[in-house]
Design a protein around this motif. Structure first.
Motif, short mmCIF file in Angstrom:
data_model
loop_
_atom_site.label_atom_id
_atom_site.label_comp_id
_atom_site.label_asym_id
_atom_site.label_seq_id
_atom_site.Cartn_x
_atom_site.Cartn_y
_atom_site.Cartn_z
N LEU A 14 -40.45 -13.14 16.51
CA LEU A 14 -41.17 -14.36 16.86
C LEU A 14 -40.31 -15.60 16.70
CD1 LEU A 14 -43.86 -15.63 17.72
CD2 LEU A 14 -44.53 -15.71 15.31
N SER A 15 -39.49 -15.64 15.65
CA SER A 15 -38.62 -16.81 15.43
C SER A 15 -37.59 -16.95 16.54
CB SER A 15 -37.92 -16.68 14.07
OG SER A 15 -37.16 -15.47 14.01
N THR A 16 -37.09 -15.83 17.03
CA THR A 16 -36.12 -15.87 18.13
C THR A 16 -36.78 -16.22 19.45
OG1 THR A 16 -34.86 -14.15 16.99
CG2 THR A 16 -34.29 -14.59 19.28
N LEU A 17 -38.03 -15.79 19.62
CA LEU A 17 -38.75 -16.06 20.86
C LEU A 17 -38.94 -17.55 21.11
CD1 LEU A 17 -40.28 -14.82 23.27
CD2 LEU A 17 -42.34 -14.80 21.83
N ALA A 18 -39.04 -18.32 20.02
CA ALA A 18 -39.24 -19.76 20.16
C ALA A 18 -38.07 -20.44 20.84
CB ALA A 18 -39.50 -20.38 18.79
N THR A 19 -36.91 -19.83 20.84
CA THR A 19 -35.73 -20.42 21.46
C THR A 19 -35.52 -19.92 22.90
OG1 THR A 19 -34.25 -18.67 20.64
CG2 THR A 19 -34.64 -20.58 19.20
N LYS A 20 -36.39 -19.04 23.37
CA LYS A 20 -36.23 -18.44 24.68
C LYS A 20 -37.09 -19.16 25.73
CE LYS A 20 -33.58 -14.89 23.47
NZ LYS A 20 -32.26 -14.57 24.07
N THR A 21 -36.80 -18.84 26.99
CA THR A 21 -37.57 -19.34 28.13
C THR A 21 -37.93 -18.16 29.03
OG1 THR A 21 -36.52 -21.52 28.10
CG2 THR A 21 -37.57 -20.83 30.16
N GLU A 70 -48.89 -27.49 31.69
CA GLU A 70 -49.59 -26.26 31.34
C GLU A 70 -48.63 -25.15 30.94
OE1 GLU A 70 -52.92 -24.10 30.51
OE2 GLU A 70 -52.83 -26.21 31.13
N ALA A 71 -47.42 -25.12 31.54
CA ALA A 71 -46.45 -24.08 31.20
C ALA A 71 -45.99 -24.20 29.75
CB ALA A 71 -45.25 -24.17 32.15
N ARG A 72 -45.76 -25.41 29.31
CA ARG A 72 -45.35 -25.61 27.92
C ARG A 72 -46.49 -25.32 26.94
NH1 ARG A 72 -42.24 -30.98 25.54
NH2 ARG A 72 -42.12 -30.27 23.38
N LYS A 73 -47.71 -25.72 27.31
CA LYS A 73 -48.86 -25.49 26.44
C LYS A 73 -49.14 -24.00 26.30
CE LYS A 73 -53.58 -27.08 25.65
NZ LYS A 73 -54.11 -25.75 25.29
N HIS A 74 -49.03 -23.25 27.39
CA HIS A 74 -49.27 -21.81 27.35
C HIS A 74 -48.27 -21.13 26.42
CE1 HIS A 74 -50.19 -17.95 29.87
NE2 HIS A 74 -50.63 -17.87 28.64
N TRP A 75 -47.01 -21.53 26.53
CA TRP A 75 -45.97 -20.94 25.68
C TRP A 75 -46.19 -21.29 24.22
CZ3 TRP A 75 -42.48 -17.29 26.52
CH2 TRP A 75 -41.41 -17.16 25.64
N SER A 76 -46.55 -22.54 23.96
CA SER A 76 -46.78 -22.98 22.58
C SER A 76 -47.98 -22.26 21.97
CB SER A 76 -47.00 -24.50 22.55
OG SER A 76 -47.30 -24.95 21.24
N ASP A 77 -49.06 -22.10 22.74
CA ASP A 77 -50.24 -21.40 22.22
C ASP A 77 -49.94 -19.94 21.92
OD1 ASP A 77 -51.63 -23.74 22.46
OD2 ASP A 77 -52.64 -23.19 24.34
N CYS A 78 -49.08 -19.33 22.74
CA CYS A 78 -48.71 -17.94 22.50
C CYS A 78 -47.96 -17.79 21.18
CB CYS A 78 -47.85 -17.43 23.66
SG CYS A 78 -47.19 -15.77 23.43
N LEU A 79 -47.07 -18.71 20.86
CA LEU A 79 -46.31 -18.64 19.61
C LEU A 79 -47.20 -18.92 18.40
CD1 LEU A 79 -43.03 -20.50 20.66
CD2 LEU A 79 -43.47 -18.03 20.62
N GLN A 80 -48.20 -19.78 18.58
CA GLN A 80 -49.05 -20.18 17.46
C GLN A 80 -50.22 -19.23 17.24
OE1 GLN A 80 -50.21 -24.23 18.15
NE2 GLN A 80 -48.09 -24.97 18.27
N GLN A 81 -50.52 -18.38 18.23
CA GLN A 81 -51.65 -17.48 18.11
C GLN A 81 -51.21 -16.04 18.39
OE1 GLN A 81 -55.10 -18.85 20.41
NE2 GLN A 81 -54.21 -20.91 20.46
N PRO A 82 -50.49 -15.42 17.46
CA PRO A 82 -50.06 -14.02 17.67
C PRO A 82 -51.25 -13.09 17.84
CG PRO A 82 -48.92 -15.05 15.80
CD PRO A 82 -50.03 -15.97 16.18
N ASP A 83 -51.02 -12.02 18.60
CA ASP A 83 -52.01 -10.98 18.86
C ASP A 83 -53.20 -11.45 19.68
OD1 ASP A 83 -50.56 -9.05 17.28
OD2 ASP A 83 -51.35 -10.06 15.49
N ALA A 84 -53.11 -12.62 20.26
CA ALA A 84 -54.18 -13.12 21.14
C ALA A 84 -53.66 -13.14 22.57
CB ALA A 84 -54.62 -14.52 20.71
N ALA A 85 -54.39 -12.48 23.48
CA ALA A 85 -54.01 -12.46 24.89
C ALA A 85 -54.51 -13.73 25.57
CB ALA A 85 -54.59 -11.22 25.57
#
Length: 401
Positions: free
Chosen positions: A329-336, A365-380
Motif C-alpha cells: 500500500l505504501s508503494t502504491l501511493a507513489t504509482k499512477t 474525479e480521477a484523483r479523488k477515486h485514487w485517494s479514496d482507494c488508498l484510504q479505504q482498503p478492502d472497499a470496492a
C-alpha cells in the motif's frame, strides 16, 4: 386641413415622409396619428373645443394589430420570412423530460414531441429528428439521436435517450444541447432550432418537464466555420475549436466505469474494468472494436500490462474483467494507474480511442477515486471517468492486440 371622404388629399411631407407604391394611384401610408384623436387647437382637435374625434379616424380598438406592430398582413400579398417573426412561431416548440439518476449515474432524456416546426422542404413540411450533445466537449462520442419523422411539422417521438456515466461534476458544469434538424437524403441535413439546458437546473431523482421555444443556432466565432459547406455537418465547431486552442481543454472520447480496491489479505490492487459508454466511432461502419489496456506507472520491469478481450462492433462494450497488481500500500501511493481504450484493427496499427490516468498527480474525479482507494482498503469503489483524446506518453508506441 383634411378633405372629406372621396376628395383628393394633400400629403404633408413632414408628417408622412413615405408613400405606399402599388398598382393604381399613389396613396399615403397610414400614420400612427390616424388612430388617435388630436388634442391640439383647431378644427381637427378633439380636446381643445371639447368636440369628438373626426369620424373618418379609426379608433385604436379597431386598428389591425398587425398594422400597429409593423408586421406584414396577408392582404398585403407579401411573403413572410419566418426568421423575421418571433422564434415561438418561426421555429416551433419542443416538449421533453429530463431525469438525473444519481445512484446509477445516468441522465434520462425523454423526447416527447414538437409543435409548429419551421417548414424546410418544398412541400411545406419537414422530416425532423432530434440530436443531443453534452457541452463543452461535444463530439460524436456523446451524440444521441432520435428516429426521423417523415412529412410533418408536429412530430411525435416519445423516445428515451440515456447518457451513462454522468457524475455530479457533469451536472455542475455541463450543458445539454438539444437540436432539431431536418433530414435531407439528397443534400446536407438542415438545422431548424436548438435548446440549451444547463444540467445544474436538475435535481437528483426528480423528473423535470420542459416545453420550450426553439432558438436560432448560436453563431460560430470562426469565419471559416460559417461556410455553407459546413452547414449540417457540424453544429458544434465552436466547442471543438475551443478544445483544440484552449489550454487544458481536451476532446471527450467516451466514459469508462472502473472499480478499485486494495486487498489487505492479498496485498495488492484489484482493478475492475466494468464497461464503457458512448465511445468514439473509429471505423467506417460507425462503430469500434474496443479493448482496454492498463499499466501501473512507473513500470521499470514492463510487467504491469493487462488487457481485456476485444468487443466487436460496439460503442458501449461491457467487459466485467478484473486485474490484480501485487504491491504494498505504501508503494502504491507513489504509482499512477494508466487506463487506455483502443480500437482493434486487423493488419494495421490499432487506433487510440481515449484514456485516463488515476493517481496523486491526477485531477478531479480521477484523483479523488485514487485517494479514496488508498484510504479505504478492502472497499470496492466504482466510479465513472471521462476518456480524453490525450495519449499518455508511455502509450505513444504502436499498440498491438
Amino acid at each position: 386641413m383634411r378633405g372629406r371622404r372621396g376628395d383628393r388629399m394633400t400629403i404633408n411631407i413632414q408628417e408622412h415622409m413615405a408613400i405606399n407604391v402599388c398598382p393604381g394611384p399613389i396613396r399615403p401610408i397610414r400614420q400612427i396619428s390616424d388612430y388617435f384623436p388630436r388634442r391640439g387647437p383647431g378644427p381637427e382637435g378633439g380636446g381643445g373645443g371639447g368636440g369628438e374625434a373626426p369620424t373618418h379616424l379609426a379608433p385604436l380598438a379597431l386598428a389591425p394589430p398587425a398594422a400597429l406592430l409593423g408586421a406584414t398582413t396577408p392582404e398585403d400579398g407579401a411573403e413572410v420570412d419566418s426568421y423575421d417573426s418571433d422564434d415561438a412561431t418561426a421555429l416551433g416548440m419542443l416538449e421533453f423530460d429530463l431525469l438525473y439518476d444519481q445512484a446509477s449515474c445516468t441522465l434520462h432524456c425523454s423526447i416527447l414531441r414538437a409543435k409548429g416546426l419551421k417548414p424546410m422542404d418544398f412541400n411545406g413540411l419537414a422530416d425532423p429528428y432530434v440530436k443531443l450533445h453534452l457541452l463543452p466537449g461535444a463530439c460524436k462520442a456523446n451524440k444521441l439521436k432520435t428516429k426521423t419523422q417523415r412529412n410533418t411539422l408536429n412530430p411525435v417521438w416519445n423516445e428515451d435517450l440515456t447518457y451513462s456515466g454522468i457524475t455530479d461534476d457533469d451536472i455542475t458544469h455541463k450543458v445539454l444541447r438539444i437540436a432539431v434538424c431536418d433530414e435531407d437524403k439528397l443534400s446536407h441535413n438542415e438545422f431548424i432550432g436548438e435548446i440549451r439546458v444547463p444540467l445544474r437546473r436538475l435535481k437528483p431523482s426528480q423528473k423535470k418537464h420542459f416545453n420550450i421555444c426553439l432558438e436560432r443556432q448560436v453563431p460560430l466565432a470562426s469565419p471559416s466555420s460559417m461556410s455553407a459547406a459546413l452547414r449540417g455537418i457540424s453544429c458544434y465547431l465552436k466547442e471543438l475549436e475551443q478544445a483544440e486552442q484552449g489550454p487544458g481543454l481536451l476532446e471527450e472520447r467516451g466514459r469508462i466505469l472502473l472499480s478499485l480496491s486494495y486487498s489487505s489479505r492479498r496485498r495488492g490492487l484489484l482493478v475492475g474494468i466494468l464497461r464503457c459508454a458512448h465511445l468514439a466511432a473509429m471505423d467506417v461502419n460507425g462503430y469500434s472494436d474496443p479493448y482496454v489496456k492498463t499499466y501501473l506507472r512507473p513500470d521499470v520491469d514492463k510487467k504491469s500490462k493487462h488487457k481485456t478481450c476485444v468487443k466487436k462492433k460496439t460503442l458501449n462494450p461491457e467487459f466485467n474483467e478484473e486485474f490484480f497488481y501485487e504491491i504494498e500500500l505504501s508503494t502504491l501511493a507513489t504509482k499512477t494507474l494508466e487506463v487506455t481504450v483502443w480500437d482493434y484493427d486487423i493488419g494495421k496499427s490499432n487506433d487510440f480511442i481515449g484514456g485516463v490516468s488515476l493517481g496523486s498527480g491526477a485531477r478531479g474525479e480521477a484523483r479523488k477515486h485514487w485517494s479514496d482507494c488508498l484510504q479505504q482498503p478492502d472497499a470496492a469503489l466504482e466510479r465513472w471517468h471521462t476518456l480524453t483524446s490525450e495519449l499518455p506518453p508511455a502509450a505513444g508506441a504502436v499498440s498491438s492486440a
